[in-house]
Design an enzyme around this catalytic site. Structure first.
Site, short mmCIF file in Angstrom:
data_model
loop_
_atom_site.label_atom_id
_atom_site.label_comp_id
_atom_site.label_asym_id
_atom_site.label_seq_id
_atom_site.Cartn_x
_atom_site.Cartn_y
_atom_site.Cartn_z
N GLU A 243 1.11 -1.48 0.11
CA GLU A 243 0.14 0.49 -0.08
C GLU A 243 0.66 1.68 -0.32
OE1 GLU A 243 -3.48 1.58 2.49
OE2 GLU A 243 -2.62 0.18 3.37
N ASN A 357 2.27 9.64 7.86
CA ASN A 357 3.72 9.93 7.69
C ASN A 357 4.86 9.52 9.09
OD1 ASN A 357 2.83 10.20 4.78
ND2 ASN A 357 3.59 12.17 4.98
#
Lengths: 376, 323
Positions: A243, A357
């Site tokens: 992903e 992130n």
């Protein structure tokens, strides 16, 4: 070292370009985050599937074309250059399929993959829970052994595509004893199952892009467990790596968006505004970097492993910057409903999903740079 | 398509790395900065023996080139070790001279460049206005429509103590009709400067990671702290996405896309290496801010090279003009 496309790629590119020219709807489909738009995109998946184009890199026996990774990149370049619709079944074509191809049984592959390739079954993911986001191993929904299968109980959230999709996959705790990353079982279940309630959640722009799932003893037969019961974490991580890598955001998608951005800049920008010009240049440079990184990735003989985290940080931040630049070019029109605004809202989720992130930077620091693990 | 270095290219880069690591380049940098070019000249000869300068010289003049991919590999390693001297300028001058056709200037100097016997400085006004190390070079050229040799005068200190920037007084034209050759020299010089910056950035990341693994505060290595980790992870992202642009540009050598692709690579490499330097300084703290600590030589060079061979703004403008 070279960047040359061979005759097989050229021929494939020509075929795909001609097919898209003949099939891409003249008018853009309504947003796939609406009921009407979802149905239109589902129909489009069937159109792709009829010519074995919904999952070109899959083996032919499952409805793909068995093309090389380079041909896949070519497909995506042509696909987005043609302005073809967004893909409503990426959870199925990319995430679930990758896991099944590594961990599924022959029976599962034969049963699950062809309906995805045909556009008949659309998948949602069910990873997060109210108490388990970045800390996914902290999930608490349970799978309890019963005759011939498992009973799922608990709550999932941020389940993308779930309001209108057919089936979902996710992790459930089947054994509380062995520790955080063990005792988890990876299962697939229908979204219209008895005991399952789907409550859509409005996204930032109000569209029902994801949902909460309430599971009250939802039955899952044994043949819908992926891999070994209790060993779901490893299988899930192979999906997560995928992903984060190229498949979720093929380079062709950015190349096409940057082409539109350059066109918008020519149309709207004050040529003396060098600050905006520099941002347009950066957008092109980053799309070129991402495209070349894709070629580098498929040229390698080894698995990119944790390097997928580099890719995820790069594309997600690039996607936001790209759309911010477009909105700034649009000036006061930037807040008005448009494909740019839709793309902007979509991009804002990218730095959060598929592992935030911050989590990616931890992975990069620890697994690629070798910095010591510490408290989060 | 195979967009990764082949075994021979990887071996070449590894050989240069070993050669320079064994030589301990920091000492040569400090000597160069103090006006003693002897250790730097010795490095230069060793690099010539390894074939570096021949890469930019055509076979007809005793070279093996031009080989742009190998040149990028070499410039990356020279940047990684902060090698002093006008090697980018010399390699760009080889590109210039190689394009001038059958002229005495080329016949005289190209074999000497290939052999490592000539340090050449080069100005390409307006983007490259000063002759780097022009006071110690064997030849100083100024190129635009024509190619002239140039005298140097004065000289101004750079932030990088190993870079001496000298204004030039051009002489009479030696070759005219040189616009295209000058443009080609600029493109190759900008690409090799970008590769040098990339190597510099990578070295700064490596030394900073090593420091963060050992430096302890609050009873832990500082590399355990997410604030530090995330800085360093960001540097790796920037570097990893600058590298494909460098090699993509190298493969576009002598195609219509070369200038655009060089400018893309230079913009990304300037940003990545400068970020690497800022993070290196921040993570090292005060020790990184000292003259005596060797990595501070790399930190200073990263900023000095940021706008060398064209500023990021100039390169972005070239990218946009090409779209």
């Amino acid at each position: 070292m070279d960047l040359d496309f061979g005759p097989a790629e050229a021929e494939f590119r020509a075929e795909i370009r001609a097919w898209l020219h003949a099939h891409v709807p003249a008018e853009p489909l309504p947003s796939l985050e609406t009921e009407e738009g979802f149905a239109a995109h589902r129909e489009w998946e069937r159109t792709l599937g009829a010519d074995r184009l919904a999952a070109v890199s899959w083996p032919e026996e499952y409805g793909g074309r068995g093309v090389t990774p380079l041909q896949w990149l070519v497909f995506e370049e042509e696909y987005y250059a043609a302005g073809a619709p967004g893909r409503v079944n990426q959870n199925g074509t990319d995430l679930l399929a990758t896991t099944l191809l590594r961990h599924g049984t022959p029976e599962q592959l034969a049963r699950i993959l062809p309906p995805i390739a045909a556009g008949e079954v659309i998948w949602a993911q069910a990873w997060s829970e109210p108490g388990a986001g970045s800390d996914l191993a902290g999930l608490r929904s349970t799978a309890t052994r019963t005759d011939g299968g498992w009973l799922l109980a608990g709550q999932k959230t941020w389940s993308s595509r779930a309001p209108f999709a057919d089936r979902a996959f996710g992790l459930f705790r089947s054994d509380p004893e062995p520790g955080r990353h063990r005792g988890l079982t990876y299962v697939m279940f229908p979204l219209d199952a008895e005991g399952l309630t789907v409550r859509p959640i409005g996204r930032l722009d109000g569209k029902p892009a994801f949902a909460e799932l309430f599971l009250d003893d939802v039955f899952v037969p044994d043949h819908d467990v992926i891999g070994t019961a209790g060993e779901g974490w490893k299988a899930a991580m192979s999906t997560a790596g995928n992903e984060r890598g190229l498949t979720l955001r093929p380079p062709g998608r950015f190349m096409a968006t940057v082409d539109r951005l350059v066109a918008l800049w020519r149309e709207r920008a004050d040529p003396s505004d060098t600050a905006l010009r520099d941002r347009v240049a950066d957008a092109w440079i980053r799309s070129q970097a991402y495209r070349l990184k894709g070629f580098e990735t498929i040229s390698r003989d080894d698995d990119i492993g944790a390097e997928a985290s580099l890719t995820k940080v790069f594309w997600s931040e690039f996607d936001v910057a790209l759309h911010e630049t477009a909105l700034d070019l649009l000036g006061p029109d930037g807040e008005l409903e448009s494909p740019w605004l839709e793309g902007y809202v979509f991009s804002l989720a990218g730095t959060i999903y598929a592992g935030t992130n911050e989590i990616q930077r931890n992975v990069i620091a620890e697994r690629l740079l070798g910095l010591p693990k510490g408290a989060r | 398509m195979k967009f990764v270095l082949d075994a021979e290219q990887r071996l070449f880069a590894a050989t240069l790395h070993t050669l320079l690591a064994d030589a301990g380049t920091a000492r040569a940098v400090r000597a160069w900065a103090s006006g003693d070019t002897k250790p730097g000249r010795a490095l230069w000869s060793a690099l010539a023996d390894a074939g570096v300068f021949a890469l930019a010289v055509p076979e007809a003049h005793g070279g093996a080139g031009p080989l742009p991919v190998e040149l990028v590999c070499a410039a990356e390693q020279l940047g990684r070790h902060a090698v002093p001297g006008p090697f980018v300028e010399t390699l760009a001058a080889a590109e210039l001279l190689g394009r001038l056709g059958d002229v005495p200037l080329a016949a005289t100097w190209l074999p000497r460049i290939a052999e490592g016997e000539a340090l050449v400085s080069l100005t390409l006004p307006p983007a490259v206005p000063y002759a780097l190390d022009g006071d110690v070079a064997d030849l100083v050229l100024t190129a635009d429509d024509s190619v002239r040799d140039a005298a140097v005068r004065g000289g101004t200190a750079s932030l990088d103590p190993a870079r001496r920037m000298l204004p030039v007084v051009p002489g009479e034209p030696l070759v005219t009709g040189a616009r295209e050759a000058s443009a080609a020299a600029y493109d190759l010089g900008a690409l090799l400067c970008a590769a040098q910056q990339f190597g510099l950035g990578r070295a700064l990341l490596d030394v900073t990671v090593a420091y963060a693994q050992t430096r302890q505060q609050f009873g832990h290595p500082i590399g355990e702290f997410q604030a530090v980790k995330h800085h360093l992870a960001g540097v790796l992202v920037d570097l990893e996405f600058a590298r494909p642009l460098l090699f993509g540009a190298a493969l576009a050598y002598r195609t219509p896309d070369f200038s655009r692709d060089v400018s893309a690579a230079k913009t990304a490499a300037s940003a990545a290496s400068y970020t690497a330097a800022r993070v290196a300084l921040q993570v090292h703290g005060a020790i990184g801010y000292t003259d005596e600590y060797d990595p501070s030589l790399w930190i200073r060079k990263a900023r000095a090279l940021y706008a060398a061979w064209g500023s990021p703004a100039e390169h972005r403008a070239r990218v946009v003009d090409a779209l």
